[in-house]
Write a protein that holds these residues in place. Structure first.
Motif, PDB file in Angstrom:
ATOM      1  N   THR A   7      69.905 -24.250  35.727  1.00 19.34           N
ATOM      2  CA  THR A   7      71.282 -24.437  35.835  1.00 19.34           C
ATOM      3  C   THR A   7      71.694 -25.255  36.897  1.00 19.34           C
ATOM      4  O   THR A   7      70.927 -25.697  37.751  1.00 19.34           O
ATOM      5  CB  THR A   7      72.104 -23.367  35.713  1.00 19.34           C
ATOM      6  OG1 THR A   7      73.617 -23.486  35.266  1.00 19.34           O
ATOM      7  CG2 THR A   7      72.216 -22.264  36.904  1.00 19.34           C
ATOM      8  N   ALA A   8      72.978 -25.739  37.101  1.00 13.75           N
ATOM      9  CA  ALA A   8      73.329 -26.405  38.316  1.00 13.75           C
ATOM     10  C   ALA A   8      74.617 -25.483  39.042  1.00 13.75           C
ATOM     11  O   ALA A   8      75.580 -25.136  38.151  1.00 13.75           O
ATOM     12  CB  ALA A   8      74.026 -27.843  37.578  1.00 13.75           C
ATOM     13  N   ILE A   9      74.548 -25.675  40.310  1.00 12.55           N
ATOM     14  CA  ILE A   9      75.615 -24.974  41.112  1.00 12.55           C
ATOM     15  C   ILE A   9      75.905 -25.845  42.180  1.00 12.55           C
ATOM     16  O   ILE A   9      75.434 -26.772  42.694  1.00 12.55           O
ATOM     17  CB  ILE A   9      74.754 -23.812  41.692  1.00 12.55           C
ATOM     18  CG1 ILE A   9      73.615 -24.056  42.719  1.00 12.55           C
ATOM     19  CG2 ILE A   9      74.647 -22.536  40.454  1.00 12.55           C
ATOM     20  CD1 ILE A   9      72.980 -22.970  43.323  1.00 12.55           C
ATOM     21  N   ASP A  10      76.911 -25.417  42.851  1.00 15.68           N
ATOM     22  CA  ASP A  10      77.653 -26.149  44.234  1.00 15.68           C
ATOM     23  C   ASP A  10      77.150 -25.134  45.412  1.00 15.68           C
ATOM     24  O   ASP A  10      76.727 -24.205  45.197  1.00 15.68           O
ATOM     25  CB  ASP A  10      78.991 -26.318  43.853  1.00 15.68           C
ATOM     26  CG  ASP A  10      79.460 -27.436  42.870  1.00 15.68           C
ATOM     27  OD1 ASP A  10      78.879 -28.284  42.901  1.00 15.68           O
ATOM     28  OD2 ASP A  10      80.697 -27.171  42.318  1.00 15.68           O
ATOM     29  N   GLU A  11      77.522 -25.707  46.530  1.00 17.08           N
ATOM     30  CA  GLU A  11      77.262 -24.904  47.796  1.00 17.08           C
ATOM     31  C   GLU A  11      77.732 -23.549  47.813  1.00 17.08           C
ATOM     32  O   GLU A  11      77.181 -22.558  48.441  1.00 17.08           O
ATOM     33  CB  GLU A  11      78.024 -25.779  48.817  1.00 17.08           C
ATOM     34  CG  GLU A  11      77.219 -27.235  48.914  1.00 17.08           C
ATOM     35  CD  GLU A  11      77.825 -27.917  50.376  1.00 17.08           C
ATOM     36  OE1 GLU A  11      78.693 -27.485  50.779  1.00 17.08           O
ATOM     37  OE2 GLU A  11      76.988 -28.897  50.535  1.00 17.08           O
ATOM     38  N   ASP A  12      78.859 -23.205  47.083  1.00 20.97           N
ATOM     39  CA  ASP A  12      79.534 -21.767  47.109  1.00 20.97           C
ATOM     40  C   ASP A  12      78.738 -21.179  45.925  1.00 20.97           C
ATOM     41  O   ASP A  12      79.277 -20.204  45.555  1.00 20.97           O
ATOM     42  CB  ASP A  12      80.870 -21.880  47.067  1.00 20.97           C
ATOM     43  CG  ASP A  12      81.422 -22.542  45.900  1.00 20.97           C
ATOM     44  OD1 ASP A  12      80.565 -22.790  44.730  1.00 20.97           O
ATOM     45  OD2 ASP A  12      82.504 -22.577  45.738  1.00 20.97           O
ATOM     46  N   LEU A  13      77.606 -21.552  45.566  1.00 18.69           N
ATOM     47  CA  LEU A  13      77.119 -20.720  44.266  1.00 18.69           C
ATOM     48  C   LEU A  13      77.929 -20.652  43.001  1.00 18.69           C
ATOM     49  O   LEU A  13      77.360 -20.116  42.027  1.00 18.69           O
ATOM     50  CB  LEU A  13      76.429 -19.510  44.701  1.00 18.69           C
ATOM     51  CG  LEU A  13      75.634 -19.308  45.954  1.00 18.69           C
ATOM     52  CD1 LEU A  13      74.942 -18.127  46.374  1.00 18.69           C
ATOM     53  CD2 LEU A  13      74.333 -20.317  45.717  1.00 18.69           C
ATOM     54  N   SER A  19      76.136 -33.236  36.020  1.00 18.57           N
ATOM     55  CA  SER A  19      76.274 -34.279  36.601  1.00 18.57           C
ATOM     56  C   SER A  19      77.026 -34.393  37.896  1.00 18.57           C
ATOM     57  O   SER A  19      77.131 -35.301  38.653  1.00 18.57           O
ATOM     58  CB  SER A  19      76.958 -35.312  35.677  1.00 18.57           C
ATOM     59  OG  SER A  19      78.327 -35.081  35.693  1.00 18.57           O
ATOM     60  N   ARG A  20      77.799 -33.258  38.205  1.00 21.62           N
ATOM     61  CA  ARG A  20      78.826 -33.063  39.297  1.00 21.62           C
ATOM     62  C   ARG A  20      78.191 -31.996  40.227  1.00 21.62           C
ATOM     63  O   ARG A  20      78.725 -31.911  41.635  1.00 21.62           O
ATOM     64  CB  ARG A  20      80.146 -32.722  39.187  1.00 21.62           C
ATOM     65  CG  ARG A  20      80.700 -33.936  38.071  1.00 21.62           C
ATOM     66  CD  ARG A  20      82.180 -33.186  37.890  1.00 21.62           C
ATOM     67  NE  ARG A  20      82.762 -34.482  37.346  1.00 21.62           N
ATOM     68  CZ  ARG A  20      84.055 -34.246  36.614  1.00 21.62           C
ATOM     69  NH1 ARG A  20      84.614 -33.082  36.638  1.00 21.62           N
ATOM     70  NH2 ARG A  20      84.665 -35.106  35.747  1.00 21.62           N
ATOM     71  N   ALA A  21      77.173 -31.175  39.914  1.00 23.87           N
ATOM     72  CA  ALA A  21      76.761 -30.126  40.818  1.00 23.87           C
ATOM     73  C   ALA A  21      75.966 -30.559  41.886  1.00 23.87           C
ATOM     74  O   ALA A  21      75.448 -31.826  41.962  1.00 23.87           O
ATOM     75  CB  ALA A  21      75.838 -29.274  40.128  1.00 23.87           C
ATOM     76  N   LYS A  22      75.946 -29.858  43.080  1.00 25.77           N
ATOM     77  CA  LYS A  22      75.025 -30.411  44.383  1.00 25.77           C
ATOM     78  C   LYS A  22      73.635 -29.997  44.187  1.00 25.77           C
ATOM     79  O   LYS A  22      72.989 -30.667  44.577  1.00 25.77           O
ATOM     80  CB  LYS A  22      75.581 -29.749  45.373  1.00 25.77           C
ATOM     81  CG  LYS A  22      74.771 -30.038  46.804  1.00 25.77           C
ATOM     82  CD  LYS A  22      75.883 -30.396  47.781  1.00 25.77           C
ATOM     83  CE  LYS A  22      75.146 -30.778  49.268  1.00 25.77           C
ATOM     84  NZ  LYS A  22      75.388 -31.829  49.902  1.00 25.77           N
ATOM     85  N   TYR A  23      73.388 -29.011  43.445  1.00 25.30           N
ATOM     86  CA  TYR A  23      71.849 -28.434  43.260  1.00 25.30           C
ATOM     87  C   TYR A  23      71.660 -28.093  42.051  1.00 25.30           C
ATOM     88  O   TYR A  23      72.351 -27.724  41.144  1.00 25.30           O
ATOM     89  CB  TYR A  23      71.735 -27.303  44.118  1.00 25.30           C
ATOM     90  CG  TYR A  23      72.010 -27.251  45.763  1.00 25.30           C
ATOM     91  CD1 TYR A  23      71.224 -27.923  46.338  1.00 25.30           C
ATOM     92  CD2 TYR A  23      73.173 -26.819  46.034  1.00 25.30           C
ATOM     93  CE1 TYR A  23      71.427 -28.148  47.694  1.00 25.30           C
ATOM     94  CE2 TYR A  23      73.237 -26.954  47.423  1.00 25.30           C
ATOM     95  CZ  TYR A  23      72.531 -27.554  48.395  1.00 25.30           C
ATOM     96  OH  TYR A  23      72.434 -27.857  49.730  1.00 25.30           O
ATOM     97  N   GLY A  30      67.612 -12.797  37.819  1.00 21.72           N
ATOM     98  CA  GLY A  30      68.952 -12.833  38.604  1.00 21.72           C
ATOM     99  C   GLY A  30      68.882 -13.609  39.758  1.00 21.72           C
ATOM    100  O   GLY A  30      69.804 -13.388  40.664  1.00 21.72           O
ATOM    101  N   GLU A  31      67.897 -14.125  40.453  1.00 19.34           N
ATOM    102  CA  GLU A  31      67.415 -14.610  41.643  1.00 19.34           C
ATOM    103  C   GLU A  31      67.323 -16.000  41.623  1.00 19.34           C
ATOM    104  O   GLU A  31      66.376 -16.427  40.766  1.00 19.34           O
ATOM    105  CB  GLU A  31      66.515 -13.620  42.382  1.00 19.34           C
ATOM    106  CG  GLU A  31      66.730 -12.364  42.819  1.00 19.34           C
ATOM    107  CD  GLU A  31      65.618 -11.643  43.615  1.00 19.34           C
ATOM    108  OE1 GLU A  31      64.902 -12.390  44.575  1.00 19.34           O
ATOM    109  OE2 GLU A  31      65.387 -10.543  43.554  1.00 19.34           O
ATOM    110  N   ILE A  32      67.470 -16.498  42.423  1.00 17.91           N
ATOM    111  CA  ILE A  32      67.228 -18.312  42.585  1.00 17.91           C
ATOM    112  C   ILE A  32      65.803 -18.332  43.103  1.00 17.91           C
ATOM    113  O   ILE A  32      65.447 -17.772  44.261  1.00 17.91           O
ATOM    114  CB  ILE A  32      68.164 -19.044  43.543  1.00 17.91           C
ATOM    115  CG1 ILE A  32      69.498 -19.078  42.996  1.00 17.91           C
ATOM    116  CG2 ILE A  32      67.714 -20.531  43.748  1.00 17.91           C
ATOM    117  CD1 ILE A  32      70.540 -19.521  43.900  1.00 17.91           C
TER     118      ILE A  32
END
Length: 40
Positions: A7-13, A19-23, A30-32
């Motif tokens: 999946t795609a996430i931002d800095e604040d998880l 197309s817009r996510a940072k990571y 349940g763990e990255i």
């Protein structure tokens, strides 16, 4: 069997569209387990 989810996430998880996510991350149990900069 425990699936791995990509999946795609931002800095604040928080989740964001790919197309817009940072990571891009892989999540298992349940763990990255892997995180990398989004190439989009």
């Amino acid at each position: 069997m425990n699936p791995v989810i990509c999946t795609a996430i931002d800095e604040d998880l928080s989740f964001n569209i790919f197309s817009r996510a940072k990571y891009l991350v892989l999540i298992k149990n349940g763990e990255i387990i892997h995180r990398e900069a989004n190439p989009a």
